[in-house]
Design a protein around this motif. Structure first.
Motif, PDB file in Angstrom:
ATOM      1  N   GLU A 528      -8.388 -13.045 -13.979  1.00  0.00           N
ATOM      2  CA  GLU A 528      -7.349 -12.055 -13.674  1.00  0.00           C
ATOM      3  C   GLU A 528      -7.706 -10.659 -14.187  1.00  0.00           C
ATOM      4  O   GLU A 528      -7.095  -9.673 -13.769  1.00  0.00           O
ATOM      5  CB  GLU A 528      -6.006 -12.511 -14.252  1.00  0.00           C
ATOM      6  N   ARG A 559       3.422 -11.899  -7.641  1.00  0.00           N
ATOM      7  CA  ARG A 559       2.491 -11.745  -8.765  1.00  0.00           C
ATOM      8  C   ARG A 559       1.656 -10.472  -8.588  1.00  0.00           C
ATOM      9  O   ARG A 559       1.413  -9.739  -9.546  1.00  0.00           O
ATOM     10  CB  ARG A 559       1.578 -12.966  -8.863  1.00  0.00           C
ATOM     11  N   GLU A 562       3.880  -7.473  -9.390  1.00  0.00           N
ATOM     12  CA  GLU A 562       4.063  -7.306 -10.835  1.00  0.00           C
ATOM     13  C   GLU A 562       2.822  -6.682 -11.465  1.00  0.00           C
ATOM     14  O   GLU A 562       2.914  -5.868 -12.395  1.00  0.00           O
ATOM     15  CB  GLU A 562       4.353  -8.664 -11.480  1.00  0.00           C
ATOM     16  N   HIS A 563       1.653  -7.049 -10.937  1.00  0.00           N
ATOM     17  CA  HIS A 563       0.391  -6.517 -11.465  1.00  0.00           C
ATOM     18  C   HIS A 563       0.214  -5.042 -11.105  1.00  0.00           C
ATOM     19  O   HIS A 563      -0.264  -4.243 -11.926  1.00  0.00           O
ATOM     20  CB  HIS A 563      -0.786  -7.339 -10.910  1.00  0.00           C
TER      21      HIS A 563
END
Length: 659
Positions: A528, A559, A562-563
């Motif tokens: 990630e 996701r 949010e990143h």
């Protein structure tokens, strides 16, 4: 008795003669005192933020002192070494220039310098020859001159200069100096060569070192290519005034190199650069330009004269000029000839070979590996032409052989020696790197050829196969691209970048299920902390949307959001997935967020309109479709949506109770 008064004209002449004699006396005195000229020290138009020596001293186990390429320079230069003290009866040749001198895409072994190193002992056996390759990748003439200045400390006998291809690579500006007239330029250049000017310049240099000169472009210690800051050649624009400044600076630097060589007692040989004109299109052209295509058409019809004119026009008008234009080549050709200055017209001599071998004189893939870098055989030819020129200029001993007089056994021995030093794997890696550069710059045909060469040399190689597949894709051979991608993925399942590229192509082809599998592997494989993880996760969500698996897509996109909440591509796709699962309120907010950032995005207006239709709000939908049609009047989905919205509005109007 009345004294006769001198006329103003005579007074002026007397003053000029007196001043001239004084300056000559001062110049003579400064020469005796060993005062140098300003051009021996620095370029008045370009400075460097840090001067890092190319060679550093070391002592071997036997106590002998040597000089070798500094470790921090090995990215740009070949690893070379030579004795700190030049042995007796030795002549030391320094080859300087850019990546052709270096030997790109390979190295010194097969460069013209490497070949010359092997020929000279057979051509002139009475002398011990040292040939040092000091060519720097992407080095333009102003950096080459700086390298030469350092090399004067190492007892040079001959400089060989191959330059002219890299003049536009770095971002430079030119101040008011280049706004001067031709007479002013000549006078400035002449004054800069005097020791009187050099003396004044040395006094002022301390002040210039502490107070930056706004008329001098200060460049980093090493090459900072303009292309490194762009997506390919896109940052280049037509700028004739800037080009004129570059040309004048190039001419200045070549003359400065002659001065540097003479100051060290060395001779200097210049090579007129040659380029691939027939099989390499311009890196960037005006939208309406057709010269290169005209050249290809004429060549196919065997109209070589017309083809040559078109190809040369295309090269000269390249907005991203990574090949020496004609006027730059003419500057090298027209350098003043002297006993210590020689010019080898590589371009013309190679054209003569081309005419004899191909039936035309249009230089192309037969002689070059890309836009400027010659094949190994052409490097070999150039080395022999240089040796012949040195012999004709009487820089070799009277007993030296002409290259045509070299015994055939010797030729075969040298050929075999060079070939024995070639590392096939290193060559394969070099070809792969060349393929990557050509692919990056949009030269897919050249990149394809070099990728195939690399695959052959490396007996496979994942990265080269994926480059090949991508080149096939961008040149319209989609089916073949898919086959190469599939083979590469099967052979190299651990290559995540390749798998991701293949997945992107499948996504565009609508093969969502296979793409989904490839992106899933990439998501798991990339950590990630790696940006590729998030691009793979985003691509995975698009494959899910294509399969109408909106719930899985929303999970992935949440996701990603949010990143990176500011990524509008992710925001748009998240709105799509929310609409797909029926969460229209969230989708509505997300679409409007995209429009806040990009109010003229047609697709978002259209998608918002259809969402508003689903919410039975035809008035709002009609407004969204109307905005989309203002931006794109022929958009079919917007036209259809507007008709539906109008019908719903009409229906609602008929069914509403009258007051």
């Amino acid at each position: 008795m009345t004294r006769r008064q001198l006329s103003r004209k005579k007074k002026a002449c007397f003053g000029i003669v007196t001043t001239g004699l004084c300056l000559l006396l001062i110049e003579f005195a400064l020469t005796l005192l060993g005062v140098g000229r300003s051009t021996d020290h620095a370029d008045p138009f370009v400075g460097f933020s840090n001067q890092v020596p190319l060679f550093e001293p070391f002592t071997d186990e036997a106590g002998k002192s040597w000089l070798r390429t500094a470790e921090n320079k090995l990215v740009w230069f070949n690893d070379q070494q030579f004795g700190a003290a030049k042995p007796a009866n030795t002549k030391r040749i320094f080859c300087v220039g850019g990546s052709t001198t270096f030997g790109r895409p390979y190295d010194d072994t097969t460069s013209f310098c490497g070949w010359l190193r092997e020929w000279l002992p057979h051509i002139d056996a009475t002398t011990n020859w040292e040939v040092v390759n000091a060519g720097g990748v992407s080095y333009a003439s102003y950096r080459v001159a700086t390298v030469m200045q350092e090399l004067t400390a190492y007892e040079p006998d001959v400089f060989i200069v191959y330059t002219g291809q890299n003049e536009f690579l770095e971002r430079r500006t030119y101040a008011d100096f280049f706004d001067q007239s031709a007479i002013q330029l000549w006078l400035s250049g002449w004054l800069a060569k005097t020791r009187t000017y050099g003396c004044i310049d040395s006094i002022l240099r301390r002040q210039r070192d502490t107070k930056p000169n706004p008329n001098v472009s200060v460049l980093p210690a090493e090459v900072d290519e303009r292309l490194n800051h762009t997506i390919g050649p896109s940052d280049y624009v037509r700028d004739d005034e800037w080009r004129r400044g570059v040309r004048l600076h190039f001419q200045f630097n070549l003359n400065r190199m002659i001065d540097i060589a003479r100051a060290s007692g060395a001779k200097i040989l210049f090579v007129v650069p040659a380029s691939n004109e027939k099989d390499c299109s311009p890196f960037k052209i005006e939208p309406e330009a057709t010269d290169f295509q005209d050249g290809q058409s004429a060549f196919a019809k065997l109209d070589f004269a017309r083809a040559k004119e078109a190809f040369q026009t295309a090269l000269n008008l390249d907005i991203c000029p990574l090949r020496a234009p004609d006027d730059f080549m003419d500057i090298v050709r027209n350098l003043p000839k002297a006993d210590d200055v020689c010019v080898v017209d590589f371009d013309r001599q190679l054209r003569e070979v081309c005419l004899a071998e191909q039936g035309h004189d249009l230089l192309g893939d037969e002689y070059f590996l890309d836009h400027v870098h010659p094949t190994i055989d052409v490097h070999r030819r150039l080395s022999l032409w240089i040796a012949d020129a040195m012999r004709r200029s009487e820089w070799l001993s009277p007993a030296a052989l002409g290259t045509k007089d070299i015994p055939s056994e010797t030729l075969a021995d040298v050929d075999a020696l060079i070939q024995s030093r070639i590392d096939p794997r290193k060559q394969g890696v070099a070809l792969r790197n060349l393929a990557k550069v050509m692919h990056w710059s949009g030269k897919f045909e050249v990149a394809e050829a070099r990728a195939r060469d690399a695959i052959a040399k490396l007996n496979g190689d994942a990265e080269s196969q994926f480059i090949l597949a991508d080149c096939l894709r961008w040149t319209g051979r989609i089916d073949e691209s898919v086959r190469v991608y599939q083979r590469a993925v099967n052979e190299f399942p651990g290559d995540l970048r390749g798998a991701q590229r293949f997945g992107q192509l499948l996504l565009e082809l609508g093969q969502y299920e296979t793409a989904q599998g490839l992106f899933s592997i990439a998501v798991i494989g990339w950590p990630e902390t790696n940006p590729r993880h998030w691009s793979a996760r985003y691509q995975l969500s698009l494959a899910c949307i294509g399969l109408a698996d909106f719930e899985s897509a929303r999970t992935e996109l949440q996701r990603c959001h949010e990143h990176d909440p500011k990524n509008m591509d992710v925001t748009f796709a998240l709105a799509e997935s929310c609409a797909g699962v029926g969460d229209t309120d969230t989708a509505l907010k997300l679409y409007n967020r995209v429009l806040d950032a990009f109010p003229n995005d047609v697709e978002t207006h259209v998608r918002l309109g259809y969402l508003q239709l689903n919410r039975m709000d035809p008035q709002a939908a009609a407004a969204s479709f109307a905005t989309a049609l203002l931006l794109a009047p022929e958009h079919p989905q917007a036209q259809a949506g507007k008709r539906i919205a109008s019908q719903l509005i009409a229906t609602q109007s008929k069914s509403s109770p009258r007051t």
